[in-house]
Design an enzyme around this catalytic site. Sequence first.
Site, PDB file in Angstrom:
ATOM      1  CB  CYS A 131      10.125  -4.385  45.028  1.00  0.00           C
ATOM      2  SG  CYS A 131      10.570  -3.959  46.729  1.00  0.00           S
TER       3      CYS A 131
ATOM      4  CB  CYS B 236       7.619  -2.849  47.447  1.00  0.00           C
ATOM      5  SG  CYS B 236       9.302  -2.388  47.139  1.00  0.00           S
ATOM      6  CG  ASP B 237       4.660  -4.426  45.303  1.00  0.00           C
ATOM      7  OD1 ASP B 237       4.245  -3.465  45.965  1.00  0.00           O
ATOM      8  OD2 ASP B 237       5.234  -4.305  44.209  1.00  0.00           O
TER       9      ASP B 237
END
Length: 314
Positions: A135, A138-139
Amino acid sequence: MNQETENVIIIGSGPAGYTAAIYAARADLNPLLIAGLEPGGQLMITTDVENYPGFPDGILGPELMDHFTKQALRFGTRLETGMVESVDFSRHPYKVTTASKTFFAKTVIVSTGASAKWIGLPGEQHFGGYGVSACATCDGFFYRGKPVAVVGGGDTAMEEASYLTRHCSKVYLIHRRDEFRASKIMQERVLSNPKVEVLYNQVVKDIQGVEDPVRKMTGLTLESTKDGSTSELEVDGLFVAIGHKPNSDLFKGILDMDDVGYLMTKPGSTKTNIPGVFACGDVADSVYRQAVSAAGTGCMAAIDAERYLAEEDH
Ligand code: NAP
């Protein structure tokens, strides 16, 4: 019937399921939540979550899920561990069966989530959250100014690669063939970005990293799908973008789903094709797939279930 009929059974324990539980419990519906094989869902395999509103300093994925759980329990949600093995929605009350028990319910909320597909290398699990991710939203931020690799050739891979160019010094896009299946417009956006270098006809064979002073991925071994030759690539991050699989096998032939298996809901609601059965979170969302959007639809599902129970007088 001897066995008590539940007002609402929630299947799945990610942000959607727990939010549905919080709302259903606060509406005095005394919900039963069946947690499934991976309690807490996809956030349990992420590290810092920085885009969930309300946590200005970020929060660890497992810690956030612990908060969700405590909040649901505080209002009286009952938790059942284990995996649902079958459902029968052909008659009311609906039947939900795990390996050890059978439950009956007036309404069911399906929040079984989706799982990122993985390549299947041992290093993927070992360096998960320490370099390996599925992701970018997300990261990606954690790889600011660093080189990373994305694997895949579909729209997800294009989207992840495009997003990562905002943060990273370089994005290697690794694809096993010499043409992408992604839509032309998304391909063009990626291919015209000077930070992207495409490595065609390559697969990831191994992931290297170090353990000291902290666990950290350092590079990849690639193998040519043309001649089997191998090469090394120094990158700090690997984003696996070879697709997601909605966890909907249980509902095949029962609930309407698209070709890929995402559950279909009536626009603007969480209603499925079966009255009293609602779907929320990633199992019904191929587009946004964020914890906060899953939580939002979990809230919707609980409200839809509450109204169904009130209106239909079930
Ligand atoms: P996808 O279209 O199935 O593409 C998966 C890609 O990963 C393919 O290029 C495939 O290679 C590759 N792949 C699969 N298994 C692999 C493995 N073990 N090792 C290496 N590569 C592997 O999946 P997706 O990109 O997630 O897209 C899914 C659906 O969502 C599509 O309909 C897509 O259009 C849609 N989507 C749309 C958007 C958007 O419009 N904004 C964004 C994301 C997704 P091959 O090509 O060789 O099979």
